[in-house]
Every structure is written in structure tokens, then in C-alpha cells.
Scaffold this motif. Structure first.
Motif, PDB file in Angstrom:
ATOM      1  N   GLN A 102       0.827  -0.995  -0.187  1.00 56.51           N
ATOM      2  CA  GLN A 102       0.175   0.136   0.148  1.00 56.51           C
ATOM      3  C   GLN A 102       0.619   1.230   0.113  1.00 56.51           C
ATOM      4  N   PRO A 103       0.379   2.326  -0.604  1.00 58.72           N
ATOM      5  CA  PRO A 103       1.219   3.687  -0.655  1.00 58.72           C
ATOM      6  C   PRO A 103       1.361   4.147   0.810  1.00 58.72           C
ATOM      7  N   GLY A 104       2.326   5.001   1.222  1.00 58.65           N
ATOM      8  CA  GLY A 104       2.852   5.353   2.225  1.00 58.65           C
ATOM      9  C   GLY A 104       1.789   6.153   3.035  1.00 58.65           C
ATOM     10  N   LYS A 105       1.682   6.468   4.165  1.00 57.86           N
ATOM     11  CA  LYS A 105       0.831   7.099   5.018  1.00 57.86           C
ATOM     12  C   LYS A 105       0.546   8.661   4.544  1.00 57.86           C
ATOM     13  N   TYR A 106       1.610   9.214   4.067  1.00 55.72           N
ATOM     14  CA  TYR A 106       1.593  10.637   3.719  1.00 55.72           C
ATOM     15  C   TYR A 106       1.737  10.664   2.146  1.00 55.72           C
ATOM     16  N   ARG A 107       0.726  11.502   1.656  1.00 53.19           N
ATOM     17  CA  ARG A 107       0.547  11.873   0.156  1.00 53.19           C
ATOM     18  C   ARG A 107       1.212  13.176  -0.011  1.00 53.19           C
ATOM     19  N   SER A 108       1.142  14.033   1.022  1.00 52.17           N
ATOM     20  CA  SER A 108       1.550  15.332   0.533  1.00 52.17           C
ATOM     21  C   SER A 108       2.581  15.881   1.881  1.00 52.17           C
ATOM     22  N   LEU A 109       3.013  17.178   1.880  1.00 52.76           N
ATOM     23  CA  LEU A 109       3.855  17.678   2.825  1.00 52.76           C
ATOM     24  C   LEU A 109       3.385  18.977   3.443  1.00 52.76           C
ATOM     25  N   PRO A 110       3.456  19.082   4.749  1.00 53.34           N
ATOM     26  CA  PRO A 110       3.033  20.579   5.274  1.00 53.34           C
ATOM     27  C   PRO A 110       4.154  21.548   4.729  1.00 53.34           C
ATOM     28  N   GLN A 111       3.544  23.057   4.828  1.00 46.21           N
ATOM     29  CA  GLN A 111       4.682  24.051   4.808  1.00 46.21           C
ATOM     30  C   GLN A 111       5.445  24.332   5.657  1.00 46.21           C
ATOM     31  N   PRO A 112       6.845  24.061   5.581  1.00 53.97           N
ATOM     32  CA  PRO A 112       7.580  24.256   6.845  1.00 53.97           C
ATOM     33  C   PRO A 112       7.637  25.420   7.322  1.00 53.97           C
ATOM     34  N   CYS A 113       7.576  26.596   6.456  1.00 53.00           N
ATOM     35  CA  CYS A 113       7.627  27.950   6.982  1.00 53.00           C
ATOM     36  C   CYS A 113       6.299  28.325   7.855  1.00 53.00           C
ATOM     37  N   LYS A 114       5.451  27.480   7.809  1.00 53.58           N
ATOM     38  CA  LYS A 114       4.374  27.611   8.635  1.00 53.58           C
ATOM     39  C   LYS A 114       4.106  26.557   9.760  1.00 53.58           C
ATOM     40  N   ALA A 115       5.132  25.520   9.921  1.00 51.60           N
ATOM     41  CA  ALA A 115       5.055  24.318  10.732  1.00 51.60           C
ATOM     42  C   ALA A 115       5.662  24.807  11.944  1.00 51.60           C
ATOM     43  N   VAL A 116       6.361  25.906  12.066  1.00 53.08           N
ATOM     44  CA  VAL A 116       6.939  26.076  13.348  1.00 53.08           C
ATOM     45  C   VAL A 116       6.143  27.312  14.073  1.00 53.08           C
ATOM     46  N   ASP A 117       5.903  27.185  15.426  1.00 52.61           N
ATOM     47  CA  ASP A 117       4.886  28.123  15.652  1.00 52.61           C
ATOM     48  C   ASP A 117       5.709  29.352  16.348  1.00 52.61           C
ATOM     49  N   ALA A 118       5.345  30.583  16.358  1.00 52.43           N
ATOM     50  CA  ALA A 118       5.779  31.714  16.646  1.00 52.43           C
ATOM     51  C   ALA A 118       6.554  31.783  17.627  1.00 52.43           C
ATOM     52  N   LYS A 119       5.999  31.381  18.969  1.00 51.95           N
ATOM     53  CA  LYS A 119       6.563  31.485  20.096  1.00 51.95           C
ATOM     54  C   LYS A 119       7.904  30.679  20.165  1.00 51.95           C
ATOM     55  N   ARG A 120       8.026  29.654  19.401  1.00 52.20           N
ATOM     56  CA  ARG A 120       9.257  28.612  19.557  1.00 52.20           C
ATOM     57  C   ARG A 120      10.303  29.372  18.694  1.00 52.20           C
ATOM     58  N   LEU A 121       9.786  30.171  17.648  1.00 48.95           N
ATOM     59  CA  LEU A 121      10.793  30.638  16.711  1.00 48.95           C
ATOM     60  C   LEU A 121      11.252  31.899  17.338  1.00 48.95           C
ATOM     61  N   ARG A 122      10.524  32.703  18.495  1.00 43.37           N
ATOM     62  CA  ARG A 122      11.129  33.711  19.186  1.00 43.37           C
ATOM     63  C   ARG A 122      12.181  33.299  20.134  1.00 43.37           C
ATOM     64  N   ALA A 177       9.023  35.121   9.302  1.00 46.59           N
ATOM     65  CA  ALA A 177       8.326  34.410   8.073  1.00 46.59           C
ATOM     66  C   ALA A 177       8.986  33.460   7.599  1.00 46.59           C
ATOM     67  N   GLY A 178      10.452  33.497   7.574  1.00 46.79           N
ATOM     68  CA  GLY A 178      11.216  32.593   7.187  1.00 46.79           C
ATOM     69  C   GLY A 178      11.318  32.701   5.473  1.00 46.79           C
ATOM     70  N   THR A 179      12.237  31.965   4.903  1.00 44.25           N
ATOM     71  CA  THR A 179      12.483  31.808   3.391  1.00 44.25           C
ATOM     72  C   THR A 179      12.389  30.318   2.872  1.00 44.25           C
ATOM     73  N   ALA A 180      11.395  30.364   2.048  1.00 48.53           N
ATOM     74  CA  ALA A 180      11.001  28.827   1.691  1.00 48.53           C
ATOM     75  C   ALA A 180      12.231  28.641   0.538  1.00 48.53           C
ATOM     76  N   GLU A 181      12.829  27.375   0.661  1.00 51.48           N
ATOM     77  CA  GLU A 181      13.592  26.899  -0.206  1.00 51.48           C
ATOM     78  C   GLU A 181      13.159  26.419  -1.547  1.00 51.48           C
ATOM     79  N   PRO A 182      14.024  26.585  -2.858  1.00 51.73           N
ATOM     80  CA  PRO A 182      13.468  26.394  -3.817  1.00 51.73           C
ATOM     81  C   PRO A 182      12.863  24.810  -4.005  1.00 51.73           C
ATOM     82  N   SER A 183      11.801  24.536  -4.557  1.00 52.38           N
ATOM     83  CA  SER A 183      11.303  23.202  -4.664  1.00 52.38           C
ATOM     84  C   SER A 183      10.963  22.906  -6.057  1.00 52.38           C
TER      85      SER A 183
END
Length: 295
Positions: free
Chosen positions: A52-72, A91-97
Motif C-alpha cells: 500500500q502507498p505510504g501514510k503521507y501523500r503530501s507535505l506541510p509547509q515548513p515555514c508555517k510548521a513552526v509556531d511563532a513562540k518557539r521561533l522567538r 516568516a522565514g525563506t522557503a527553499e526552492p522546490s
């Protein structure tokens, strides 16, 4: 009249005999072919069902995956920054994909009077192109083992057989040597030597004064996703350059490989970022990301 009937029969009967023979031959060929086909099916057996295919079919956006409090907390902003500059920093800088469902990443950097701080988060979804022989999870585990081996850490348990990276959906780890076998040191409680030991200023010779304690060295982590490890490296010091500590945490959850890299470089020479604080911040972020995937 009788003579004429005899002549007709003599011409007709050979034709009937020939047709009968041809029909019998066709029947025999048909019956033989059917019997052979059935035998071939029995000898060959049924093909194995693909995984069967893997559990994940897509990926979250890493720039939004880290909460602001932790980033600070990990990237304290300088007091001299404006509100707009702070928003850009966090806000971070997204890597080219080229495929956001296969590989994505985000980077942050902050400059304070005391240090330069860098943070990156990447997600990679591994896909098997031949699920009849290996599942997506199997291929992801092979990618993870290659990275564990590159970090010179022992694999905790029987090592899966590694195949060329062309068989997986990831291009990472190509050409890497296979991981340690079952006979290698497998206990996660046995702490390996500290990676990236410090060097004495101006000499380039290894020094032990600034290296992390043994219990805080590079090691396999338990309870992080399906499996994970921490790689702690301390850069070389010089007369004018401070030592930078880089903590990299890699973990696998099903068919996704996540990487957190956190680097701290003091602004002046003679200072060494503390191992415990740097590792704790990176590990807490990795644990939060692993929980996000488990939701």
C-alpha cells in the motif's frame, strides 16, 4: 444409374474424410492448448500484491510548521529591528522546490549582539517506484539509515538491506555505503564519541575543554517519530573566529524524513555555545514537528 451413383460416392467420400480429419486435429490442438495454459498458471503461482502507498501523500509547509513562540525563543530578534523586519525574520525563506509534495524546506536567520543564529527545517516524502518489492516506508527507512551511517552512528537493531537510491523516490544518499549490520553496536544507550570535537585556538589540534559531555554527544534518539538521531558538531576555532555549534536532528515518520538544523555562532572568539541549551531547543522543535505529523 447404379454405375453413376458409384462414381459420385467415390468422388464425395474422400472429401468427407479429409474434413473429418481436419476437424479432429483442430479439436486436439484446442484441448492441448487449454491444458498447457492451466498447467502454466499452476506452476507460476499468483503474483504478490503490491504494498500500500505510504501514510503521507503530501507535505506541510515548513515555514508555517513552526509556531511563532518557539521561533522567538530560538531566534531572538534584535531590539533594533522594526516591526516589519521582525515579521520578515519570522516568516522565514522557503527553499526552492520542484515538487512541493516531495521535498520542501524553510530557513530563518537572526543576528543579535551576542551571536548569529540559523535554523532550517526540511521535509522529504519518499516514494517507492516498485511497491511489489519494497513499500514507501521501506524506502524511507533506507534513506534514514544512509543518513544515520553518514553521521557515523550505530544503527539500533538489524539494518535493512540498502539498494541504490534510483529505486526510491528520493535522490538523497546516492552512493552511500550500507549501514552497519546486525553485528554492529546496536544499543542506543551506548553513547558514541562526540562528533566535531573542538580545536584549540590557532593550533588546529583537537581539544577536549570545549567539547560536549559524553551524554550530550551525537546519538540515536528514542521516542522521536518512528526513529531518529541527533548529530552535534562543533566548528573549529581560530584566533578571530568563534566556534559555531550546529545541531542536526533527523527523524523518520512513516514515509517522510524530517530534518531540523540549528546553528549558533557567538559574535566573538573564545566563546562556545552550550551543548545542552542548543540541543534542547532543536530537540523540542523536532518533537513538536513529529507530533504534528501524528495528528
Amino acid at each position: 444409374m447404379d454405375v453413376e451413383r458409384t462414381r459420385v460416392r467415390s468422388r464425395f467420400l474422400p472429401g468427407v474424410a479429409m474434413l473429418t480429419a481436419l476437424a479432429a486435429g483442430a479439436t486436439a490442438c484446442t484441448g492441448g492448448g487449454g491444458t498447457g495454459s492451466t498447467s502454466d498458471q499452476k506452476n507460476g503461482g499468483s503474483a504478490a500484491a503490491p504494498a500500500q502507498p505510504g501514510k503521507y501523500r503530501s507535505l506541510p509547509q515548513p515555514c508555517k510548521a513552526v509556531d511563532a513562540k518557539r521561533l522567538r525563543a530560538m531566534l531572538p530578534a534584535s531590539d533594533s529591528l522594526t516591526t516589519e523586519q521582525r515579521e520578515q525574520l519570522y516568516a522565514g525563506t522557503a527553499e526552492p522546490s520542484y515538487d512541493a509534495d516531495r521535498h520542501v524546506g524553510c530557513r530563518w536567520n537572526a543576528q543579535t549582539p551576542d551571536a548569529t543564529l540559523l535554523l532550517s527545517v526540511t521535509f522529504e516524502r519518499v516514494v517507492s517506484y516498485d511497491r511489489a518489492t519494497a513499500s514507501d516506508d521501506d524506502k524511507a527507512r533506507q534513506v534514514y539509515v544512509r543518513r544515520l551511517t553518514d553521521a557515523h552512528l550505530p544503527f539500533p537493531g538489524p539494518s535493512p538491506s540498502l539498494t541504490p537510491s534510483s529505486g526510491s523516490g528520493s535522490g538523497s544518499g546516492s552512493g552511500s555505503s550500507p549501514g552497519p549490520g546486525p553485528g554492529s553496536s546496536a544499543s542506543s544507550s551506548a553513547v558514541p564519541p562526540v562528533q566535531g570535537a573542538s580545536t584549540a585556538p590557532g593550533t588546529g589540534a583537537p581539544g577536549a575543554a570545549s567539547s560536549a559531555p559524553a551524554e550530550l554527544g551525537s546519538r540515536v534518539l528514542e521516542g522521536l517519530g518512528s526513529e531518529g538521531f541527533l548529530d552535534d558538531k562543533l566548528g573549529a576555532a581560530g584566533a578571530t573566529a568563534a566556534q559555531a555549534r550546529t545541531v542536526r536532528i533527523v527523524f523518520r515518520t512513516s514515509n517522510v524524513i524530517a530534518t531540523v538544523e540549528y546553528s549558533v555562532q557567538p559574535s566573538g572568539p573564545g566563546k562556545v555555545p552550550p551543548a545542552a541549551d542548543t540541543q534542547d531547543k532543536a530537540r523540542q522543535l523536532a518533537e513538536a514537528l513529529a507530533e504534528r505529523f501524528s495528528e
